[in-house]
Design a protein around this motif. Structure first.
Motif, PDB file in Angstrom:
ATOM      1  N   ILE A 119      56.991  24.128  39.539  1.00  0.00           N
ATOM      2  CA  ILE A 119      56.814  23.052  40.455  1.00  0.00           C
ATOM      3  C   ILE A 119      55.245  22.321  40.195  1.00  0.00           C
ATOM      4  CG2 ILE A 119      56.797  22.159  42.916  1.00  0.00           C
ATOM      5  CD1 ILE A 119      59.167  24.327  43.480  1.00  0.00           C
ATOM      6  N   GLY A 120      54.164  23.393  40.472  1.00  0.00           N
ATOM      7  CA  GLY A 120      52.957  22.995  40.217  1.00  0.00           C
ATOM      8  C   GLY A 120      52.519  22.104  39.036  1.00  0.00           C
ATOM      9  N   TRP A 121      53.231  22.570  37.922  1.00  0.00           N
ATOM     10  CA  TRP A 121      52.999  22.051  36.645  1.00  0.00           C
ATOM     11  C   TRP A 121      53.604  20.580  36.814  1.00  0.00           C
ATOM     12  CZ3 TRP A 121      57.370  22.943  32.811  1.00  0.00           C
ATOM     13  CH2 TRP A 121      57.268  22.160  31.796  1.00  0.00           C
ATOM     14  N   LYS A 122      55.010  20.516  36.823  1.00  0.00           N
ATOM     15  CA  LYS A 122      55.324  19.368  37.263  1.00  0.00           C
ATOM     16  C   LYS A 122      54.742  18.185  38.084  1.00  0.00           C
ATOM     17  CE  LYS A 122      59.748  21.482  36.187  1.00  0.00           C
ATOM     18  NZ  LYS A 122      60.646  22.148  36.627  1.00  0.00           N
ATOM     19  N   ILE A 123      54.016  18.619  39.120  1.00  0.00           N
ATOM     20  CA  ILE A 123      53.407  17.692  40.017  1.00  0.00           C
ATOM     21  C   ILE A 123      51.805  17.447  39.656  1.00  0.00           C
ATOM     22  CG2 ILE A 123      52.344  17.445  42.435  1.00  0.00           C
ATOM     23  CD1 ILE A 123      55.344  16.930  42.373  1.00  0.00           C
ATOM     24  N   ALA A 124      51.514  18.338  38.676  1.00  0.00           N
ATOM     25  CA  ALA A 124      50.045  18.142  38.231  1.00  0.00           C
ATOM     26  C   ALA A 124      50.429  17.270  37.283  1.00  0.00           C
ATOM     27  CB  ALA A 124      49.548  19.502  37.695  1.00  0.00           C
ATOM     28  N   ASP A 125      51.287  17.387  36.335  1.00  0.00           N
ATOM     29  CA  ASP A 125      51.646  16.340  35.047  1.00  0.00           C
ATOM     30  C   ASP A 125      51.899  14.835  35.820  1.00  0.00           C
ATOM     31  OD1 ASP A 125      52.123  16.178  32.209  1.00  0.00           O
ATOM     32  OD2 ASP A 125      53.866  15.259  33.162  1.00  0.00           O
ATOM     33  N   ALA A 126      52.445  14.877  37.055  1.00  0.00           N
ATOM     34  CA  ALA A 126      52.746  13.509  37.513  1.00  0.00           C
ATOM     35  C   ALA A 126      51.319  12.954  38.131  1.00  0.00           C
ATOM     36  CB  ALA A 126      53.593  13.769  38.638  1.00  0.00           C
ATOM     37  N   LEU A 127      50.408  13.878  38.657  1.00  0.00           N
ATOM     38  CA  LEU A 127      49.219  13.417  39.175  1.00  0.00           C
ATOM     39  C   LEU A 127      48.337  13.051  37.782  1.00  0.00           C
ATOM     40  CD1 LEU A 127      48.230  16.089  41.749  1.00  0.00           C
ATOM     41  CD2 LEU A 127      48.912  13.803  41.846  1.00  0.00           C
ATOM     42  N   ALA A 281      44.450  19.444  32.616  1.00  0.00           N
ATOM     43  CA  ALA A 281      44.136  20.648  32.359  1.00  0.00           C
ATOM     44  C   ALA A 281      44.696  21.676  33.435  1.00  0.00           C
ATOM     45  CB  ALA A 281      42.326  20.516  32.534  1.00  0.00           C
ATOM     46  N   MET A 282      45.019  21.387  34.721  1.00  0.00           N
ATOM     47  CA  MET A 282      45.558  22.334  35.394  1.00  0.00           C
ATOM     48  C   MET A 282      46.959  22.522  35.077  1.00  0.00           C
ATOM     49  SD  MET A 282      46.046  21.905  39.653  1.00  0.00           S
ATOM     50  CE  MET A 282      46.775  23.169  40.601  1.00  0.00           C
ATOM     51  N   ALA A 283      47.768  21.248  34.667  1.00  0.00           N
ATOM     52  CA  ALA A 283      49.050  21.422  34.296  1.00  0.00           C
ATOM     53  C   ALA A 283      49.153  22.338  32.886  1.00  0.00           C
ATOM     54  CB  ALA A 283      49.572  20.116  33.845  1.00  0.00           C
ATOM     55  N   LEU A 284      48.224  22.158  32.007  1.00  0.00           N
ATOM     56  CA  LEU A 284      48.148  23.114  30.737  1.00  0.00           C
ATOM     57  C   LEU A 284      48.130  24.648  31.141  1.00  0.00           C
ATOM     58  CD1 LEU A 284      46.090  20.919  28.273  1.00  0.00           C
ATOM     59  CD2 LEU A 284      48.453  21.580  28.211  1.00  0.00           C
ATOM     60  N   ASP A 285      47.109  24.726  32.183  1.00  0.00           N
ATOM     61  CA  ASP A 285      47.110  26.318  32.181  1.00  0.00           C
ATOM     62  C   ASP A 285      48.230  26.828  33.004  1.00  0.00           C
ATOM     63  OD1 ASP A 285      44.389  26.991  31.487  1.00  0.00           O
ATOM     64  OD2 ASP A 285      43.591  27.013  33.186  1.00  0.00           O
ATOM     65  N   LEU A 286      48.921  26.027  34.005  1.00  0.00           N
ATOM     66  CA  LEU A 286      50.091  26.480  34.649  1.00  0.00           C
ATOM     67  C   LEU A 286      51.292  26.729  33.468  1.00  0.00           C
ATOM     68  CD1 LEU A 286      49.972  24.224  37.838  1.00  0.00           C
ATOM     69  CD2 LEU A 286      49.958  26.490  37.656  1.00  0.00           C
ATOM     70  N   LYS A 287      51.242  25.674  32.465  1.00  0.00           N
ATOM     71  CA  LYS A 287      52.199  25.751  31.560  1.00  0.00           C
ATOM     72  C   LYS A 287      51.944  27.233  30.763  1.00  0.00           C
ATOM     73  CE  LYS A 287      54.728  22.947  27.972  1.00  0.00           C
ATOM     74  NZ  LYS A 287      54.530  21.641  27.371  1.00  0.00           N
ATOM     75  N   ARG A 288      50.831  27.345  30.198  1.00  0.00           N
ATOM     76  CA  ARG A 288      50.472  28.612  29.370  1.00  0.00           C
ATOM     77  C   ARG A 288      50.978  29.964  30.269  1.00  0.00           C
ATOM     78  NH1 ARG A 288      45.046  25.913  28.935  1.00  0.00           N
ATOM     79  NH2 ARG A 288      45.151  24.859  26.934  1.00  0.00           N
ATOM     80  N   PHE A 289      50.718  29.909  31.644  1.00  0.00           N
ATOM     81  CA  PHE A 289      50.964  30.996  32.528  1.00  0.00           C
ATOM     82  C   PHE A 289      52.435  31.179  32.404  1.00  0.00           C
ATOM     83  CE2 PHE A 289      52.996  32.171  36.511  1.00  0.00           C
ATOM     84  CZ  PHE A 289      52.490  33.571  36.549  1.00  0.00           C
TER      85      PHE A 289
END
Length: 342
Positions: A119-127, A281-289
């Motif tokens: 969920i965090g990754w998707k919201i970060a991508d939206a932001l 950058a936050m979205a990428l880190d969440l996706k890698r996780f």
């Protein structure tokens, strides 16, 4: 949801079906567009507002339409139309069926680390999409994240967003264009204190790093089941946000992976320059996780299959006829012994 009789039957070209809900300022109706033939949500003023109150909040409505109307992203609620007709100010937007993330948290729902990261990754991508269009939301909180389906969030309510200035220079500016420099406007607190960034709490400019901090605070609550800072006093709460660091999620709950905990804490760094410099950058880190976790899960399943093939008797003893035969023999012997003792 209980159907509420609407206070009006039509707004602009849209027919009103029923009321979906209302707040202090706004009221949302389920509407129908007869031209395109689709249902949508119509947001307008609460009928109980006085003309003076409507005038005061009208710019906030139009600012929301201007901010979100230029965005097109799968995790941002779509704005279709906005207008002022016959004294009625309204926004026509995507009709979402689901519930707010805040309601899920209030009901005690605990999110798994993988769910929180997804969920965090998707919201970060939206932001990231919003920031690239010069839109800063400035009020990221669970109530503004609408869960349509499991792990399918939609970002809503850009009412106090910093939107791009319209063409026309100073004449195109609105009071909202000056909100980044203060969290108060006419003695009203803009934003939700529990999720405000330290710079917002200190009354400093709020740019993209503010949204990143607030998303980190939301993910913190999703992981540990409580807000990073809690206080009955707004002043004390803002002071804690500005000066104190919360305990990392993995220290509150050892079951939370440290890698995810570190992502959340980096997003919530007190100094903006120490946070992720972009939501991307936050979205990428969440996706890698998420990728690492899923690879580890696949490896574990493959290892279990390989182990079962090498040692089928050790892993499948419960399926063996000999196992159940032994169980029956033991039960019979126990009953015989019990009878002899009696």
């Amino acid at each position: 949801m209980t159907s509420i009789a609407p206070a009006l039957s039509r707004i602009g070209r849209f027919y009103i079906t029923r009321e979906l809900g209302r707040g202090t300022v706004g009221c949302v109706y389920l509407g129908h567009d007869p031209v395109i033939g689709r249902d949508l949500a119509i947001k307008t003023f609460n009928p109980r507002l006085t003309p003076a109150e409507k005038s005061r909040y009208e710019q906030q409505f139009l600012n929301e339409a201007r901010a979100a109307g230029c965005l097109s992203h799968p995790h941002i609620a779509t704005i279709y139309d906005a207008s002022v007709e016959n004294g009625a100010t309204y926004i026509a937007m995507e009709y979402l069926q689901g519930r707010e993330l805040s309601r899920m948290l209030d009901n005690g729902h605990r999110f798994k680390p993988e769910e929180t990261a997804s969920i965090g990754w998707k919201i970060a991508d939206a932001l990231d999409h919003a920031h690239r269009h010069d839109v800063v939301h400035r009020d990221i909180k669970p109530a503004n994240i609408f869960m349509v389906k499991d792990e399918l969030p939609k970002l809503v309510d850009f009412g106090i967003a910093r939107a791009p200035k319209r063409s026309g220079g100073a004449e195109g500016e609105t009071p909202a264009d000056h909100w980044p420099h203060t969290i108060f406007q006419n003695n009203k607190l803009f934003g939700t204190p529990a999720y405000m960034s330290p710079e917002q709490a200190a009354g400093k400019p709020a740019g993209p790093p503010t949204d990143i901090y607030s998303l980190g605070a939301v993910m913190y609550e999703m992981l540990v089941g409580q807000k990073p800072f809690q206080s009955g006093s707004v002043d004390k709460l803002l002071n804690e946000i500005a000066l104190r660091a919360p305990a990392p999620p993995h220290e509150v709950d050892p079951n939370i992976p440290m890698a995810l905990s570190q992502i959340v804490m980096k997003a919530m760094s007190k100094r903006p320059e120490k946070r992720y410099q972009t939501a991307e950058a936050m979205a990428l880190d969440l996706k890698r996780f998420l990728l690492r976790e899923r690879r580890a899960m696949r490896r574990m399943k493959l290892e279990m299959v390989a182990l079962e093939r090498r040692h089928p008797r050790k892993l499948n003893f419960a399926r063996s006829p000999l196992f159940w035969g032994g169980c029956l023999a033991l039960a019979a012997a126990t009953m015989l012994t019990f009878r002899m003792l009696r």
